[in-house]
Motif scaffolding. Structure first.
Motif, mmCIF file in Angstrom:
data_model
loop_
_atom_site.group_PDB
_atom_site.id
_atom_site.type_symbol
_atom_site.label_atom_id
_atom_site.label_comp_id
_atom_site.label_asym_id
_atom_site.label_seq_id
_atom_site.Cartn_x
_atom_site.Cartn_y
_atom_site.Cartn_z
ATOM 1 N N GLU A 88 0.827 -1.209 0.000
ATOM 2 C CA GLU A 88 0.000 0.000 0.000
ATOM 3 C C GLU A 88 0.862 1.260 0.000
ATOM 4 O OE1 GLU A 88 -2.339 -0.627 3.510
ATOM 5 O OE2 GLU A 88 -3.569 -2.164 2.551
ATOM 6 N N GLU A 89 1.963 1.218 0.719
ATOM 7 C CA GLU A 89 2.830 2.392 0.838
ATOM 8 C C GLU A 89 3.747 2.568 -0.366
ATOM 9 O OE1 GLU A 89 2.861 4.791 3.169
ATOM 10 O OE2 GLU A 89 1.114 3.827 4.060
ATOM 11 N N HIS A 90 4.156 1.474 -0.985
ATOM 12 C CA HIS A 90 5.106 1.510 -2.112
ATOM 13 C C HIS A 90 6.333 2.336 -1.780
ATOM 14 C CE1 HIS A 90 3.683 -0.971 -5.211
ATOM 15 N NE2 HIS A 90 2.584 -0.300 -5.452
ATOM 16 N N ARG A 91 6.811 2.147 -0.567
ATOM 17 C CA ARG A 91 8.061 2.775 -0.153
ATOM 18 C C ARG A 91 8.657 1.911 0.949
ATOM 19 N NH1 ARG A 91 7.742 5.983 4.600
ATOM 20 N NH2 ARG A 91 5.624 6.061 5.422
ATOM 21 N N ALA A 92 9.907 2.140 1.231
ATOM 22 C CA ALA A 92 10.567 1.383 2.287
ATOM 23 C C ALA A 92 10.075 1.881 3.642
ATOM 24 C CB ALA A 92 12.080 1.540 2.175
ATOM 25 N N LEU A 93 9.729 0.929 4.511
ATOM 26 C CA LEU A 93 9.257 1.247 5.858
ATOM 27 C C LEU A 93 10.122 0.528 6.878
ATOM 28 C CD1 LEU A 93 5.395 0.747 5.458
ATOM 29 C CD2 LEU A 93 6.622 2.923 5.545
ATOM 30 N N GLY A 94 10.364 1.181 7.996
ATOM 31 C CA GLY A 94 11.068 0.550 9.092
ATOM 32 C C GLY A 94 10.134 -0.388 9.839
ATOM 33 N N ALA A 95 10.721 -1.309 10.577
ATOM 34 C CA ALA A 95 9.922 -2.287 11.321
ATOM 35 C C ALA A 95 8.986 -1.606 12.314
ATOM 36 C CB ALA A 95 10.838 -3.271 12.038
ATOM 37 N N TYR A 96 9.430 -0.525 12.926
ATOM 38 C CA TYR A 96 8.574 0.144 13.912
ATOM 39 C C TYR A 96 7.423 0.902 13.260
ATOM 40 C CZ TYR A 96 11.318 -1.395 17.809
ATOM 41 O OH TYR A 96 11.915 -2.193 18.756
ATOM 42 N N GLU A 97 7.603 1.379 12.033
ATOM 43 C CA GLU A 97 6.486 1.983 11.298
ATOM 44 C C GLU A 97 5.418 0.922 11.016
ATOM 45 O OE1 GLU A 97 7.708 5.188 8.191
ATOM 46 O OE2 GLU A 97 9.362 3.748 8.304
ATOM 47 N N ILE A 98 5.884 -0.262 10.642
ATOM 48 C CA ILE A 98 4.958 -1.372 10.381
ATOM 49 C C ILE A 98 4.274 -1.784 11.678
ATOM 50 C CG2 ILE A 98 4.816 -3.790 9.662
ATOM 51 C CD1 ILE A 98 7.225 -3.093 7.744
ATOM 52 N N LEU A 99 5.050 -1.880 12.755
ATOM 53 C CA LEU A 99 4.486 -2.246 14.051
ATOM 54 C C LEU A 99 3.416 -1.246 14.495
ATOM 55 C CD1 LEU A 99 4.494 -4.173 16.465
ATOM 56 C CD2 LEU A 99 6.298 -2.754 17.470
ATOM 57 N N ASP A 100 3.639 0.027 14.249
ATOM 58 C CA ASP A 100 2.625 1.034 14.600
ATOM 59 C C ASP A 100 1.309 0.765 13.878
ATOM 60 O OD1 ASP A 100 4.375 2.352 16.289
ATOM 61 O OD2 ASP A 100 4.898 3.904 14.816
ATOM 62 N N ARG A 101 1.396 0.411 12.610
ATOM 63 C CA ARG A 101 0.175 0.090 11.841
ATOM 64 C C ARG A 101 -0.493 -1.162 12.391
ATOM 65 N NH1 ARG A 101 0.218 1.973 6.282
ATOM 66 N NH2 ARG A 101 -1.671 0.734 6.040
ATOM 67 N N ASP B 44 -2.244 -0.297 15.605
ATOM 68 C CA ASP B 44 -3.475 0.459 15.338
ATOM 69 C C ASP B 44 -4.611 -0.450 14.878
ATOM 70 O OD1 ASP B 44 -2.083 2.748 16.010
ATOM 71 O OD2 ASP B 44 -1.824 3.417 13.921
ATOM 72 N N GLU B 45 -4.252 -1.567 14.249
ATOM 73 C CA GLU B 45 -5.250 -2.511 13.728
ATOM 74 C C GLU B 45 -5.455 -3.700 14.673
ATOM 75 O OE1 GLU B 45 -4.056 -3.498 9.723
ATOM 76 O OE2 GLU B 45 -3.763 -1.384 9.227
ATOM 77 N N ASN B 46 -4.903 -3.613 15.887
ATOM 78 C CA ASN B 46 -5.019 -4.669 16.902
ATOM 79 C C ASN B 46 -4.478 -6.023 16.437
ATOM 80 O OD1 ASN B 46 -6.253 -2.987 18.901
ATOM 81 N ND2 ASN B 46 -8.157 -3.125 17.723
ATOM 82 N N LEU B 47 -3.382 -5.980 15.678
ATOM 83 C CA LEU B 47 -2.760 -7.217 15.198
ATOM 84 C C LEU B 47 -1.465 -7.539 15.938
ATOM 85 C CD1 LEU B 47 -3.379 -6.883 11.370
ATOM 86 C CD2 LEU B 47 -4.422 -8.529 12.926
ATOM 87 N N GLY B 48 -1.140 -6.753 16.933
ATOM 88 C CA GLY B 48 0.064 -7.001 17.725
ATOM 89 C C GLY B 48 0.714 -5.697 18.103
ATOM 90 N N SER B 49 1.327 -5.696 19.278
ATOM 91 C CA SER B 49 1.949 -4.462 19.739
ATOM 92 C C SER B 49 3.407 -4.630 20.141
ATOM 93 C CB SER B 49 1.158 -3.889 20.925
ATOM 94 O OG SER B 49 1.169 -4.818 21.995
ATOM 95 N N GLN B 50 3.930 -5.833 20.087
ATOM 96 C CA GLN B 50 5.306 -6.100 20.476
ATOM 97 C C GLN B 50 6.186 -6.244 19.232
ATOM 98 O OE1 GLN B 50 6.302 -5.998 23.705
ATOM 99 N NE2 GLN B 50 4.181 -5.365 24.037
ATOM 100 N N PRO B 51 7.415 -5.711 19.287
ATOM 101 C CA PRO B 51 8.307 -5.789 18.124
ATOM 102 C C PRO B 51 8.461 -7.176 17.501
ATOM 103 C CG PRO B 51 9.241 -4.321 19.750
ATOM 104 C CD PRO B 51 8.023 -4.956 20.389
ATOM 105 N N PRO B 52 8.506 -8.270 18.289
ATOM 106 C CA PRO B 52 8.662 -9.574 17.640
ATOM 107 C C PRO B 52 7.557 -9.898 16.627
ATOM 108 C CG PRO B 52 9.132 -9.774 19.972
ATOM 109 C CD PRO B 52 8.579 -8.387 19.759
ATOM 110 N N VAL B 53 6.377 -9.337 16.812
ATOM 111 C CA VAL B 53 5.285 -9.591 15.864
ATOM 112 C C VAL B 53 5.684 -9.108 14.477
ATOM 113 C CG1 VAL B 53 2.903 -8.995 15.262
ATOM 114 C CG2 VAL B 53 3.491 -9.500 17.638
#
Length: 163
Positions: free
Chosen positions: A46-59, A62-71
């Motif tokens: 969706e972003e079509h750009r490079a994202l850091g792991a923490y940017e992905i984790l924030d998303r 927000d969607e209740n799919l996990g809140s810990q970095p290992p996810v």
């Protein structure tokens, strides 16, 4: 049409086609394409750009799919291991593979101004690196090729500011 790398394309079809291709490859290889793995891939597409792991984790949070970095890291490890996502070392970030249905060696063109990334394909059996490896008896198994420069959007801005 939205930009992919430095070109324009049909964004909705791109996301749907890539997810469908990855689902099919996972099914044929007996790999588990879990909802979190699928969502991480979708976020990158969706972003079509490079994202850091923490940017992905924030998303994901927000969607209740996990809140810990290992996810996020486990999903990224799986997607990277199977070639569905690539890590951009220079940016310490991840980008969805532009060719998830093909086995290939990617090369990344990274804009030093806006950090946009375009994926190109290379052939490890051709070129100077292959010649050097062959001459030394070295067998290349994996290569990460990253080139830094200015994308088409930033190049005119850079030229104007230097004029």
């Amino acid at each position: 049409m939205d930009p992919i790398g430095f070109a324009k394309h049909d964004h909705d079809s791109c996301v749907a086609d890539a997810v469908s291709s990855v689902e099919a490859r996972c099914q044929s290889a007996g790999l588990q394409f879990t909802p979190v793995r699928k969502r991480v891939l979708e976020i990158l597409l969706e972003e079509h750009r490079a994202l850091g792991a923490y940017e992905i984790l924030d998303r994901l949070r927000d969607e209740n799919l996990g809140s810990q970095p290992p996810v996020a890291y486990r999903a990224l490890d799986f997607l990277t291991k199977h070639g569905f996502v690539h890590k951009i070392e220079r940016l310490n970030a991840f980008i969805a593979c532009a060719h998830p249905h093909e086995v290939h060696t990617p090369a990344f063109l990274i804009c030093r101004e806006c950090n946009s990334v375009a994926e190109a394909e290379t052939d490890l059996t051709q070129g100077r690196l292959a010649q050097i490896a062959s001459a030394t008896g070295f067998s290349i198994e994996r290569a990460i090729l990253e080139a830094e420069g200015l994308c088409p959007n930033c190049s005119p801005k850079h030229e104007a500011s230097n004029a």
